[in-house]
Design an enzyme around this catalytic site. Sequence first.
Site, short mmCIF file in Angstrom:
data_model
loop_
_atom_site.label_atom_id
_atom_site.label_comp_id
_atom_site.label_asym_id
_atom_site.label_seq_id
_atom_site.Cartn_x
_atom_site.Cartn_y
_atom_site.Cartn_z
CG ASN A 1 -5.74 -5.38 -9.63
OD1 ASN A 1 -6.53 -4.80 -8.89
ND2 ASN A 1 -4.65 -4.78 -10.10
CD GLN B 1 -15.24 2.29 -22.11
OE1 GLN B 1 -15.51 1.15 -22.47
NE2 GLN B 1 -16.06 3.31 -22.30
CG HIS C 1 -3.47 -0.94 -13.65
ND1 HIS C 1 -3.01 -0.40 -12.46
CD2 HIS C 1 -2.78 -0.31 -14.64
CE1 HIS C 1 -2.10 0.52 -12.74
NE2 HIS C 1 -1.95 0.59 -14.04
C1 GRF Z 1 -9.84 2.14 -10.13
O1 GRF Z 1 -9.34 3.13 -10.99
C2 GRF Z 1 -9.11 0.85 -10.34
O2 GRF Z 1 -8.69 0.67 -11.66
C3 GRF Z 1 -7.91 1.01 -9.45
O3 GRF Z 1 -8.39 1.69 -8.32
C4 GRF Z 1 -9.53 2.45 -8.67
C5 GRF Z 1 -10.62 2.00 -7.77
O4 GRF Z 1 -11.79 2.76 -7.94
N1 GRF Z 1 -7.32 -0.28 -9.14
P1 GRF Z 1 -13.14 2.26 -7.29
O5 GRF Z 1 -12.90 2.16 -5.79
O6 GRF Z 1 -13.49 0.94 -7.88
O7 GRF Z 1 -14.14 3.31 -7.59
#
Ligand code: GRF
Length: 232
Positions: free
Chosen positions: A117, A183, A119
């Site tokens: 995952n 990032q 985050h």
């Molecule tokens: C990202 O900020 C990720 O860290 C979090 O959800 C968001 C997803 O963005 N888990 P995307 O759909 O990948 O643009």
Amino acid sequence: MTPAMKPGVKRVGILISGRGSNMVALLEGMRAGEIPAEPAVVVSNDPGAAGLAKARAYGVATAVVPQQEFKGKGRQAHDEAVAAELDRHGVEIVCLAGYMRILSPWFVERYHGRLLNIHPALLPSFPGLHGAKQALDHGVRVTGCTVHFVDAQVDHGPIVAQAAVAVQPGDTEETLASRILEQEHRVYPLALRLLAEGRLTIEGHRVAVAGEEPGFPQAVISPDPGDPLASR
Ligand code: GRF
């Protein structure tokens, strides 16, 4: 039926609920041949996820397992349907990329050691929603993003890779989240590469990375008003 697998090339399933920018970063990394892995399927719990069309534009199979259809049947029933799609496409590694559902213990156990995952905070700080806003509200000077193995708790499992981002004066949730996202798009492909290369070993809550060399930048220091104390 398991689709034919290129030797050494892992088949990756990506779970999304939204725009899928991290999914695109992973697809780009695999397409560039930087990662010994290939996209097998992108699965969404939300038929309206914008990332689905992006996945199809990359020529990747997509599947939707609408969570509405599983109301009252329990979390695991939905996860089993997702896993059936992953199996159908011969998936070995699963990447959550903005997948807005808490997974059942059954799913987490099934993909133990091969479920990642991303985050938008430096875990264990600021788990849950709105990582950038939580960081701003708390007044931290440095935040960032984390790729971790998924365990039974939300945003908690063993950490694979992180990137630090300095909070800037005047940052809003949007400006900070967008610098963190840049990032994310760097560290997620890196983490997937390390996993696909078989270089990660989970040791308790820590992850050992085979072949890791010292030599990182010493620190991100913030504030840094050109102060020799901060930059020496
Ligand atoms: C990202 O900020 C990720 O860290 C979090 O959800 C968001 C997803 O963005 N888990 P995307 O759909 O990948 O643009």
